[in-house]
Write an enzyme that holds these catalytic residues in place. Sequence first.
Site, PDB file in Angstrom:
ATOM      1  N   HIS A 226       9.272  24.198  34.837  1.00  0.00           N
ATOM      2  CA  HIS A 226       8.404  23.421  34.174  1.00  0.00           C
ATOM      3  C   HIS A 226       7.621  23.904  32.524  1.00  0.00           C
ATOM      4  O   HIS A 226       7.956  23.190  32.222  1.00  0.00           O
ATOM      5  CB  HIS A 226       7.470  22.291  34.628  1.00  0.00           C
TER       6      HIS A 226
ATOM      7  N   HIS B 266       7.642  23.296  27.907  1.00  0.00           N
ATOM      8  CA  HIS B 266       7.043  23.344  27.331  1.00  0.00           C
ATOM      9  C   HIS B 266       6.782  24.813  26.534  1.00  0.00           C
ATOM     10  O   HIS B 266       6.644  24.735  25.542  1.00  0.00           O
ATOM     11  CB  HIS B 266       5.263  23.054  28.372  1.00  0.00           C
TER      12      HIS B 266
ATOM     13  N   HIS C 120      13.763  19.110  30.284  1.00  0.00           N
ATOM     14  CA  HIS C 120      12.072  17.528  30.796  1.00  0.00           C
ATOM     15  C   HIS C 120      12.773  17.134  31.215  1.00  0.00           C
ATOM     16  O   HIS C 120      11.135  16.852  32.006  1.00  0.00           O
ATOM     17  CB  HIS C 120      11.045  18.296  29.505  1.00  0.00           C
TER      18      HIS C 120
ATOM     19  N   ASN D 296      10.409  16.702  35.583  1.00  0.00           N
ATOM     20  CA  ASN D 296       8.766  16.419  35.123  1.00  0.00           C
ATOM     21  C   ASN D 296       8.830  15.370  35.169  1.00  0.00           C
ATOM     22  O   ASN D 296       8.043  15.073  36.227  1.00  0.00           O
ATOM     23  CB  ASN D 296       8.131  16.211  33.491  1.00  0.00           C
TER      24      ASN D 296
ATOM     25  N   ILE E  62       4.861  14.755  27.479  1.00  0.00           N
ATOM     26  CA  ILE E  62       3.620  14.999  28.308  1.00  0.00           C
ATOM     27  C   ILE E  62       3.494  16.144  29.392  1.00  0.00           C
ATOM     28  O   ILE E  62       4.816  16.714  29.416  1.00  0.00           O
ATOM     29  CB  ILE E  62       3.799  13.491  29.156  1.00  0.00           C
TER      30      ILE E  62
END
Length: 867
Positions: free
Chosen positions: A528, A533, A719, A723, A867
């Site tokens: 993740h 990110h 993602h 997520n 997010i």
Amino acid sequence: MFDIFNKDKGQKIKATVVLMPKNVLDFNAITNVGKGSFLDTAGDVLGVVGDVIGGIVDTATAFLGRSISMRLISATKIDENGKGLVGKESFLEKHVPTYPTLGARQDAFSIHFEWDIDHFGIPGAFYIRNYTQDEFFLVSVTIEDIPNHDLVQFVCNSWLYNYKYYKKDRIFFTNDTYLPSQTPHPLVNYRDEELQSLRGDGTGQRKEYERIYDYDVYNDLGDPDNDAKLARPILGGSTTYPYPRRVRTGRKPTKKDPKSEKLGEIYVPRDENFGHLKSSDFLTYGIKSLSQDVLPLFQSVIFDLNFTPNEFDSFDEVRELFEGGIELPTDILSKISPLPVLKEIFRTDGEQVLKFPPPHVIKVSKSAWMTDEEFGREMVAGVNPCVIRLLKEFPAKSTLDIRIYGDQTSIITKEHLEINLGELTLEKALNGKRLFILDYHDVFMPYLEKINKNAKAYATRTILFLKDDGTLKPIAIELSLPHPNGVQYGAQSKVILPADQGVDSTIWLLAKAHVIVNDSCYHQLISHWLNTHAAIEPFIISTNRNLSVLHPINKLLDPHFRDTININAIARQTLINGDGIIEQTFLPGPNSVEMSSAVYKNWIFTDQALPADLIKRGLAVEDPSYQHGLRLVIEDYPYAVDGLEIWDAIKTWVEDYVSLYYPTNEAVQKDLELQTWWKEVVEKGHGDLRDKLWWPKMKTIEELIQSCSIIIWIASALHAAVNFGQYSYGGYILNRPTLSRRWIPEKGTPQYDEMVKNPQKAYLRTITPKYQTLVDLSVIEILSRHASDEVYLGERDVKFWTSDSRALQAFQKFGSKLAKIEEKITERNNDSDLKNRYGPVQLPYTLLLRSSEKGLTFRGIPNSVSI
């Protein structure tokens, strides 16, 4: 008609400006300074000093009611310096309350420009000044009545502060698309100047109003000035701790470590933070509020007030978090932040109860999570489906340096496995590609001595067998610790085999829990955080520094960068920082992000493409006779099956789009902005890996298509896959624990006797305790939510994001293809023969369905890591 236009209207053209005022203001604040807006009265305006900025209005213009001005710039006529002619300054006029395309909280204003078409030609850009004391958000500008010409549209989406904050007036360009060499000559210098302003000069501390994109290392995770225990290594800039780069903030160094930055508010380029103008901000700021307001209350309730013990005593008590809740003291809930996202966690019906929504994994069955079938299914259809790989060599080998770690070869034997292979021998199972491994041994072993100062953890290897019905059955788990005489002597390991009765079944359940703790931590820190990110941020920085908004690749990638820098900054403040939420609730503790740095050493950009990833893990082989050119080794592999459909749709869209602007490889090579962009990504953004030979050279159309497809895949589908299922699976802490506090009990110990007497209590004393569970659930519930204004793959928040009709048609084709893929995924989920799509918990695999409603939906692919 053209002459009549000029004579009758005084050579004026009309435009409409759409903007959003600062959160606390209404549209009157923009143009009527004396009528209760930025300053309360005209007398206040007369009393201020015009040269002071930051809360003061320029009195000369504001007193006249002129607060926002614009100057058009020609795209077809040049001045004596070879730059596009600049027209006279014009000011916003009356409010247009019925403008048809207004969104929420948007206001439209008319403006007229003195603009002789014969002399100035067609506008291609404009300068704008804000003379007021407060910033506003400029949405768009549309010039509506240029004779014999279509609308001229500017998509702006940018914050405007008082003009004195800027060294040069802010400039915006039309939504036309040009390669650098094809840019209209009058706009070339303006294009270059805007990019230069976005790069900055690499010095000074960044200010809130700035839009400067520059690179820095992760030197702001620790807080050594506050406590020596909060010091953290600097990630990036060294071979010891390589890492992707983040946006530079330029804050002052700490006193105890001059290479680290002081903590505080983290700068992000202003347009990366919309500032409570959209609902997704409430999710990101919900994380900050959770850290600052709610977690101290949890600590107070559990530790200070001793109102509730820090241990769960039964599985039923864990389920009470969703079914009945935890009663809290009278004054606790009144202190909870009023953010809507937190109100959805805490009941507001007058009862003092902390109650979470039920996770999907136990909505149908309360115990199916315990089955071996569900354990195996979540390796291919859970929240971390991209780690399992084909077992190609036996026994499994280690890649750790034998000079440091000794022999770390697996001790799982042929005899261990053949017990559960039915009629197959080990050799036949290997040759038939029926054995798979979930291997976290090498990731955790180097850190276990540090981790186990405060925990009780193993490095794990799990062997799974592909059954005839297509499901995966775990058949052996290896639990390893550093050798008691020193890690240089290798590992001390034991093998646990499946059991369904008596104390052995409890030991097997505990062994699976230790595997899942490894998996949970790897998922959060690597699958993740690192792989989506952190990995994507350097691409965002370089794009803004080197690709003009007029550049086709900027327009292609920009929606996939929305909000990422902002959420990453918040993560550095509250999630991955020293003693932050991740360190408090996940096994590696203070070593958490450092562990992701060790994994980053082996990160390969080209392997992030789903087909390459599947081939590398042995889960697919190239075969032109199969759809997507790949034959899956596990046919019922929901993440791979659905993902390949999404991957192909993304790549086809990118191919269609790129072909509009790059007819030859030479066009790619001669695009100076593109080449500088890629050079910076490699040499600065991912600079610690700059010497790796696997980087595309960006010399061909195919390399450009592949690279852009990977970027979009990482930011969107990858993602989403890792997520938005976090709460559905991990919201039930028994299913996905994040901490391990006991090793497997040995016979003759009190822990073993307790395990025999009360298996549930033994399990609960091994995994995440109550306080950390409350923290973990609160965070992953927010992370798993969709905002009401989310923009999903195949959608844009602006309809006419480009003036190129060919690109708009190709994009519409992309959206239609994604809609058809949604239908196919739904059909697969209804196929009872595909057992991995539903599983014992009866939770269909929907994470790669493109669309979603807001909230906890277990589906939806947003365009970006937002997010």
